[in-house]
Design a protein around this motif. Structure first.
Motif, PDB file in Angstrom:
ATOM      1  N   SER A 270       0.829  -1.210   0.000  1.00 55.97           N
ATOM      2  CA  SER A 270       0.000   0.000   0.000  1.00 55.97           C
ATOM      3  C   SER A 270       0.861   1.258   0.000  1.00 55.97           C
ATOM      4  O   SER A 270       0.525   2.270  -0.627  1.00 55.97           O
ATOM      5  N   ASP A 273       2.290   1.792  -3.486  1.00 58.06           N
ATOM      6  CA  ASP A 273       1.255   2.400  -4.340  1.00 58.06           C
ATOM      7  C   ASP A 273       1.168   3.904  -4.099  1.00 58.06           C
ATOM      8  O   ASP A 273       1.015   4.697  -5.039  1.00 58.06           O
ATOM      9  N   TRP A 274       1.254   4.302  -2.827  1.00 54.19           N
ATOM     10  CA  TRP A 274       1.208   5.728  -2.492  1.00 54.19           C
ATOM     11  C   TRP A 274       2.416   6.473  -3.062  1.00 54.19           C
ATOM     12  O   TRP A 274       2.289   7.549  -3.652  1.00 54.19           O
ATOM     13  N   ARG A 276       4.181   5.687  -5.630  1.00 56.14           N
ATOM     14  CA  ARG A 276       4.029   5.764  -7.091  1.00 56.14           C
ATOM     15  C   ARG A 276       3.004   6.837  -7.478  1.00 56.14           C
ATOM     16  O   ARG A 276       3.203   7.574  -8.450  1.00 56.14           O
ATOM     17  N   GLU A 277       1.928   6.931  -6.728  1.00 58.02           N
ATOM     18  CA  GLU A 277       0.898   7.933  -7.008  1.00 58.02           C
ATOM     19  C   GLU A 277       1.463   9.350  -6.883  1.00 58.02           C
ATOM     20  O   GLU A 277       1.192  10.219  -7.727  1.00 58.02           O
ATOM     21  N   VAL A 278       2.252   9.593  -5.847  1.00 56.86           N
ATOM     22  CA  VAL A 278       2.853  10.909  -5.667  1.00 56.86           C
ATOM     23  C   VAL A 278       3.839  11.213  -6.792  1.00 56.86           C
ATOM     24  O   VAL A 278       3.875  12.332  -7.322  1.00 56.86           O
ATOM     25  N   CYS A 279       4.624  10.227  -7.186  1.00 57.21           N
ATOM     26  CA  CYS A 279       5.572  10.434  -8.280  1.00 57.21           C
ATOM     27  C   CYS A 279       4.846  10.753  -9.584  1.00 57.21           C
ATOM     28  O   CYS A 279       5.278  11.626 -10.354  1.00 57.21           O
ATOM     29  N   GLU A 280       3.749  10.068  -9.823  1.00 55.24           N
ATOM     30  CA  GLU A 280       2.967  10.303 -11.042  1.00 55.24           C
ATOM     31  C   GLU A 280       2.413  11.727 -11.071  1.00 55.24           C
ATOM     32  O   GLU A 280       2.386  12.380 -12.115  1.00 55.24           O
ATOM     33  N   MET A 281       1.973  12.216  -9.928  1.00 60.77           N
ATOM     34  CA  MET A 281       1.358  13.547  -9.857  1.00 60.77           C
ATOM     35  C   MET A 281       2.361  14.663 -10.159  1.00 60.77           C
ATOM     36  O   MET A 281       1.958  15.780 -10.518  1.00 60.77           O
TER      37      MET A 281
END
Length: 379
Positions: A270, A273-274, A276-281
């Motif tokens: 989890s 996933d977090w 990766r989400e921050v990097c994507e943003m």
């Protein structure tokens, strides 16, 4: 009775810096076979790592099965000139045993062997006692306890309870038992840009602002408030590297490393996933390289912790605290096999110059382990 302090001295005199065995397991095997244990040497390698020797020793063939887990490998001494004694001499001065591994954790291994010897001397064992001793706890922890547990499972051997002899007490012997550990996640994030001249920023892509955006978002999030048994989860950025030695070049990439110590409100997956989400943003190209050193776990207070609590109190008069603080231990692997907790010596000097343990504490720990064995096998 086997002298735990003398055995601890002998173990310290084996310079078993990870992953070297250096005679420590040979010494333990001789002692345990002399007590009637059947010993198996379990060398493992692979996964691009160095070969590690391990030892599994068992006496008895029936349930209940009590296991003691530990490690004979130690961290390097650093600059030996800074020590006041030879770090591998096992010197005793003023009631204190000095040497690398004195409290982490050759003193505890010696205490358990002595406790088992005393317990077994006048009785027929109604169950089984084993020792799961690795040479890979201070290393990458790939070719040690984890693979030993797989070996046990393939043989159909079942553990009913386990105590790991890590140094759990911050200052006073008997003050703390570890019934769980936080998980640990390491991650390396590289933000990729395009190198160029600082005077022509429109012709390049500076990755540093995007990295700052990522790290700010990660740092500003409060992961949780903790739980009944765990402190709040914590993220620490430990390094930011560009490798740029010039003042007039926009770098092509920037890399940051971080660690998250997390409680049971999260899993390694989890948190990845977090991240990766921050990097994507942040927008733009990046690489994320995570590594989960261990998941968080908790052995709920119950029979095993009660056994150790009462043994500690009876020996020391101290009522120990149940805690999940500190770093990881091999209990993070053993928790999948049986209830497990950590209890050992005072850890104030572990990994430090002049690592040491009180002789009286080693003797007290032997008595605690002896009581735990006696009460574990009571029908």
């Amino acid at each position: 009775m086997l002298d735990p302090v003398a055995l601890a001295q002998s173990l310290i005199r084996c310079p078993s810096v990870t992953p070297a065995e250096a005679g420590a397991l040979d010494l333990l095997q001789r002692e345990l076979e002399g007590l009637g244990f059947t010993c198996h040497r379990l060398p493992f390698d692979g996964d691009g790592t160095e070969r590690v020797d391990n030892l599994y020793a068992r006496i008895g063939s029936t349930a209940p099965h009590f296991c003691f887990a530990g490690h004979t490998d130690v961290v390097p001494v650093g600059d030996a000139a800074h020590w006041t004694v030879d770090p591998f001499a096992g010197t005793i001065e003023n009631g204190t045993l000095y040497g690398r591994g004195a409290n982490d954790m050759k003193g505890a291994i010696a205490a358990f062997v002595a406790a088992a010897a005393d317990y077994l001397k006048d009785r027929e064992l109604q169950g089984s006692i084993s020792l799961l001793i690795t040479g890979d706890e201070e290393g990458v922890a790939i070719n040690g306890t984890r693979k030993m547990l797989d070996w046990l499972k393939a043989r159909g051997e079942v553990l009913d309870a386990c105590v790991v002899g890590e140094p759990t007490n911050p200052r006073l012997f008997g003050e703390m038992i570890k019934i769980g550990r936080r998980g640990s996640l390491n991650a390396e994030i590289t933000v990729i840009g395009a190198q160029g001249h600082v005077a022509y920023p429109h012709l390049s892509d500076n990755p540093i602002p995007r990295m700052l955006k990522i790290l700010t978002a990660l740092n500003e999030r409060k992961l949780d408030d903790g739980t009944d048994h765990f402190d709040p989860s914590n993220l620490e950025v430990v390094s930011i590297d560009v490798g740029n030695t010039a003042a007039n070049i926009i770098p092509a990439a920037v890399t940051a490393r971080l660690n998250i110590r997390f409680n049971d409100r999260h899993t390694g997956a989890s948190l990845i996933d977090w991240l990766r989400e921050v990097c994507e943003m942040s927008g733009g190209a990046y690489e994320l390289r995570p590594h989960i050193s261990g998941e968080s776990f908790l052995t709920a207070p119950g029979h095993l912790s009660d056994l150790v609590i009462h043994a500690v109190h009876d020996v020391t008069g101290v009522m120990p605290e149940l805690s999940t603080t500190g770093g990881t231990s091999d209990a993070r692997f053993i928790k999948d096999a049986c209830p497990v907790l950590d209890f050992g010596l005072v850890g104030a000097t572990m990994h430090k110059v002049d690592e040491r343990a009180s002789v009286a504490d080693i003797q007290a720990l032997t008595k605690v382990y002896r009581l735990v064995l006696e009460r574990f096998f009571v029908k």
